[in-house]
Design an enzyme around this catalytic site. Structure first.
Site, mmCIF file in Angstrom:
data_model
loop_
_atom_site.group_PDB
_atom_site.id
_atom_site.type_symbol
_atom_site.label_atom_id
_atom_site.label_comp_id
_atom_site.label_asym_id
_atom_site.label_seq_id
_atom_site.Cartn_x
_atom_site.Cartn_y
_atom_site.Cartn_z
ATOM 1 N N ASP A 28 4.268 -33.244 50.107
ATOM 2 C CA ASP A 28 5.088 -34.295 49.505
ATOM 3 C C ASP A 28 5.650 -35.243 50.561
ATOM 4 O O ASP A 28 5.953 -34.831 51.685
ATOM 5 C CB ASP A 28 6.242 -33.632 48.725
ATOM 6 C CG ASP A 28 6.896 -34.611 47.758
ATOM 7 O OD1 ASP A 28 6.311 -35.683 47.496
ATOM 8 O OD2 ASP A 28 7.992 -34.309 47.264
ATOM 9 N N GLY A 29 5.802 -36.490 50.162
ATOM 10 C CA GLY A 29 6.477 -37.459 51.032
ATOM 11 C C GLY A 29 5.594 -38.586 51.540
ATOM 12 O O GLY A 29 6.032 -39.410 52.342
ATOM 13 N N ASN A 30 4.350 -38.632 51.064
ATOM 14 C CA ASN A 30 3.446 -39.706 51.525
ATOM 15 C C ASN A 30 3.996 -41.097 51.199
ATOM 16 O O ASN A 30 3.978 -41.996 52.037
ATOM 17 C CB ASN A 30 2.076 -39.580 50.835
ATOM 18 C CG ASN A 30 1.339 -38.324 51.209
ATOM 19 O OD1 ASN A 30 1.678 -37.685 52.190
ATOM 20 N ND2 ASN A 30 0.338 -37.974 50.433
ATOM 21 N N GLY A 31 4.462 -41.232 49.949
ATOM 22 C CA GLY A 31 4.940 -42.536 49.497
ATOM 23 C C GLY A 31 6.159 -42.991 50.293
ATOM 24 O O GLY A 31 6.227 -44.130 50.765
ATOM 25 N N ARG A 41 1.922 -47.603 49.612
ATOM 26 C CA ARG A 41 1.907 -46.155 49.375
ATOM 27 C C ARG A 41 0.536 -45.538 49.653
ATOM 28 O O ARG A 41 0.430 -44.408 50.120
ATOM 29 C CB ARG A 41 2.309 -45.866 47.923
ATOM 30 C CG ARG A 41 3.788 -46.094 47.631
ATOM 31 C CD ARG A 41 4.080 -45.859 46.152
ATOM 32 N NE ARG A 41 3.760 -44.493 45.748
ATOM 33 C CZ ARG A 41 4.573 -43.442 45.900
ATOM 34 N NH1 ARG A 41 5.745 -43.612 46.450
ATOM 35 N NH2 ARG A 41 4.200 -42.251 45.504
ATOM 36 N N SER A 73 -1.920 -33.504 40.910
ATOM 37 C CA SER A 73 -1.453 -32.640 39.825
ATOM 38 C C SER A 73 -1.786 -33.253 38.472
ATOM 39 O O SER A 73 -2.030 -34.469 38.368
ATOM 40 C CB SER A 73 0.064 -32.416 39.939
ATOM 41 O OG SER A 73 0.759 -33.549 39.445
ATOM 42 N N ASN A 76 0.319 -36.098 37.906
ATOM 43 C CA ASN A 76 0.161 -37.319 38.715
ATOM 44 C C ASN A 76 -0.533 -38.455 37.952
ATOM 45 O O ASN A 76 -0.519 -39.612 38.397
ATOM 46 C CB ASN A 76 -0.608 -37.032 40.018
ATOM 47 C CG ASN A 76 0.223 -36.301 41.060
ATOM 48 O OD1 ASN A 76 -0.309 -35.589 41.899
ATOM 49 N ND2 ASN A 76 1.544 -36.483 41.022
ATOM 50 N N ARG A 196 6.897 -26.583 51.014
ATOM 51 C CA ARG A 196 6.971 -27.931 50.429
ATOM 52 C C ARG A 196 7.629 -28.856 51.438
ATOM 53 O O ARG A 196 8.737 -28.586 51.913
ATOM 54 C CB ARG A 196 7.764 -27.943 49.124
ATOM 55 C CG ARG A 196 7.789 -29.361 48.531
ATOM 56 C CD ARG A 196 8.395 -29.448 47.160
ATOM 57 N NE ARG A 196 8.197 -30.797 46.638
ATOM 58 C CZ ARG A 196 7.973 -31.098 45.369
ATOM 59 N NH1 ARG A 196 7.930 -30.150 44.475
ATOM 60 N NH2 ARG A 196 7.806 -32.341 44.984
ATOM 61 N N SER A 204 7.155 -27.860 41.110
ATOM 62 C CA SER A 204 6.402 -28.927 40.441
ATOM 63 C C SER A 204 5.067 -28.438 39.860
ATOM 64 O O SER A 204 4.034 -29.097 40.037
ATOM 65 C CB SER A 204 6.158 -30.099 41.404
ATOM 66 O OG SER A 204 7.370 -30.640 41.832
ATOM 67 N N GLU A 215 7.394 -16.474 49.219
ATOM 68 C CA GLU A 215 8.538 -17.000 49.961
ATOM 69 C C GLU A 215 8.431 -18.521 49.925
ATOM 70 O O GLU A 215 7.362 -19.086 50.197
ATOM 71 C CB GLU A 215 8.488 -16.515 51.422
ATOM 72 C CG GLU A 215 8.672 -15.029 51.571
ATOM 73 C CD GLU A 215 10.049 -14.561 51.107
ATOM 74 O OE1 GLU A 215 11.035 -15.299 51.328
ATOM 75 O OE2 GLU A 215 10.132 -13.462 50.519
HETATM 76 C C1 FPP Z 1 2.982 -36.440 47.168
HETATM 77 O O1 FPP Z 1 3.510 -37.522 47.882
HETATM 78 C C2 FPP Z 1 1.584 -36.362 47.410
HETATM 79 C C3 FPP Z 1 0.620 -36.509 46.477
HETATM 80 C C4 FPP Z 1 0.913 -36.799 45.056
HETATM 81 C C5 FPP Z 1 -0.775 -36.431 46.811
HETATM 82 C C6 FPP Z 1 -1.101 -35.584 48.000
HETATM 83 C C7 FPP Z 1 -2.371 -36.051 48.503
HETATM 84 C C8 FPP Z 1 -2.719 -36.117 49.798
HETATM 85 C C9 FPP Z 1 -1.936 -35.577 50.905
HETATM 86 C C10 FPP Z 1 -3.985 -36.738 50.171
HETATM 87 C C11 FPP Z 1 -5.081 -36.460 49.252
HETATM 88 C C12 FPP Z 1 -5.873 -35.303 49.701
HETATM 89 C C13 FPP Z 1 -7.117 -35.178 49.284
HETATM 90 C C14 FPP Z 1 -7.937 -34.032 49.705
HETATM 91 C C15 FPP Z 1 -7.664 -36.199 48.419
HETATM 92 P P1 FPP Z 1 4.260 -38.633 47.051
HETATM 93 O O2 FPP Z 1 3.309 -39.747 46.812
HETATM 94 O O3 FPP Z 1 4.841 -38.052 45.808
HETATM 95 O O4 FPP Z 1 5.371 -39.052 48.048
HETATM 96 P P2 FPP Z 1 6.825 -39.585 47.654
HETATM 97 O O5 FPP Z 1 7.527 -38.461 46.966
HETATM 98 O O6 FPP Z 1 7.408 -39.908 48.974
HETATM 99 O O7 FPP Z 1 6.632 -40.780 46.772
#
Ligand code: FPP
Length: 253
Positions: A28-31, A41, A73, A76, A196, A204, A215
Site C-alpha cells: 500500500d501507498g503507491n498513490g 498515481r 483486489s 479495486n 502492510r 482489506s 502476525e
Molecule cells: C495500493 O496502493 C496498491 C495497489 C492497489 C496495487 C498494488 C500494485 C502494485 C504494487 C503493482 C502492480 C503489481 C503487479 C504485479 C501488476 P494505493 O494505490 O492504494 O496507494 P494509496 O493508498 O497511497 O492511494
C-alpha cells in the site's frame, strides 16, 4: 540474529534464525508516494512494481520460500477505469518482462483470485505464468490478482457444495480442512506474517481465512520505498513475537 554462512560467493547477510514460512504483503501507498512526489498515481504503481522486484529478490536471498503479494483486489474495480487499466498494463509488462527470469530462478508462480471480469489476454498471461513455472520449486510467488478473501471463501464453499450435490463428498466431511483444501491458496501454508505498508492498519480482504493466526506487521513506509532493509526489519519483528496459537505462553506456570 545469526549471520548466514557464505557458501556460494554471494555477500554475507544476516537473517533471523526463525524465518516465517510464508509472508503475505499488502503493498500500500503507491498513490500517496506519487502524489507527494508530484507524479501521476500510475507512476507510483510503476515504482511499486520495482519495489516488488526488489522484494522478491530479497526474499529469495534471505531464504524465504513463500511470498504472496496483493496486486489487485476485487474492490479495486471501484477505482477510476484509467487506474484499473494502468494496473492491468503493469501486470502485462511484469509477466512479459520478468517471467523468463523468474522461471530461470526456479520460482513457481501461483495466481490467487477470480478470473471473472478480467480481460482475456490478462487471463492468458496469468495462465502462462502458472504453466511456465509449474515445475519450479525453489521459491513460491503468489500473486493475488482480482483477489478478495471473501470471494475466495464463497467460491470454495460453492465448490464443496457442488461436490456434496454430486455425491463426491458427504455433509459430515465439510470441516475447516475441507474448506482450506478448496481455497486458491491450498498449496501454500497459512501466512506466518502479513506485512502492510503505507500507514493503514487493516487486512482489506487479503487472505482473511488464512490470516487467522498470522502476525500482523504494519509499516509506515510507502510501498515504492520498500526494499530489503524493510523486509529484514519485518523479519526481525516477527522473530521477536511469541506465537501461541490459542495455547499458553512458555512463561505461563
Ligand atoms: C495500493 O496502493 C496498491 C495497489 C492497489 C496495487 C498494488 C500494485 C502494485 C504494487 C503493482 C502492480 C503489481 C503487479 C504485479 C501488476 P494505493 O494505490 O492504494 O496507494 P494509496 O493508498 O497511497 O492511494
Amino acid at each position: 540474529m545469526t549471520a548466514q554462512p557464505v557458501s556460494n560467493g554471494t555477500p554475507e547477510f544476516a537473517a533471523p534464525s526463525n524465518l516465517p514460512g510464508h509472508i503475505g504483503i499488502i503493498m500500500d501507498g503507491n498513490g500517496r508516494w506519487a502524489t507527494r512526489s508530484g507524479l501521476p498515481r500510475s507512476v507510483g504503481h510503476e515504482r511499486g512494481v520495482d519495489a516488488l522486484r526488489e522484494t522478491v529478490k530479497a526474499a529469495q536471498k534471505l531464504g524465504l520460500s513463500y511470498l504472496t503479494v496483493y496486486s489487485f483486489s476485487t474492490e479495486n474495480w471501484r477505482r477510476p477505469m484509467a487506474e484499473v487499466t494502468a494496473l492491468f498494463s503493469l501486470l502485462r509488462l511484469f509477466i512479459k518482462k520478468d517471467l523468463k527470469r523468474l522461471k530461470s530462478e526456479n520460482v513457481k508462480i501461483s495466481v490467487f483470485g477470480t478470473r471473472e471480469g478480467l480481460p482475456e489476454d490478462i487471463c492468458d498471461l496469468l495462465d502462462l505464468a502458472e504453466r511456465e513455472t509449474a515445475e519450479n520449486s525453489r521459491f513460491n510467488l503468489g500473486i493475488a490478482f482480482n483477489y478478495g478473501g471473501r470471494e475466495e471463501i464463497a467460491r470454495a464453499a460453492r465448490d464443496v457444495a457442488r461436490k456434496v450435490a454430486d455425491g463426491e463428498m458427504t455433509l459430515d466431511e465439510i470441516d475447516q480442512h475441507a474448506i482450506a483444501r478448496h481455497l486458491d491458496t491450498r498449496a501454500f501454508p497459512d501466512p506466518d506474517v502479513i506485512i502492510r505498508t503505507g500507514q493503514e492498519h487493516r487486512l482489506s480482504n487479503f487472505l482473511v481465512w488464512q490470516a487467522a493466526y498470522s502476525e500482523l506487521i504494519f509499516m509506515d513506509v510507502l510501498w515504492p520505498e520498500f526494499g530489503e532493509v524493510h523486509l529484514r526489519a519485518a523479519l526481525e519483528t516477527f522473530a521477536a513475537r511469541e506465537r501461541r496459537f490459542g495455547g499458553l505462553s512458555s512463561e505461563a506456570g
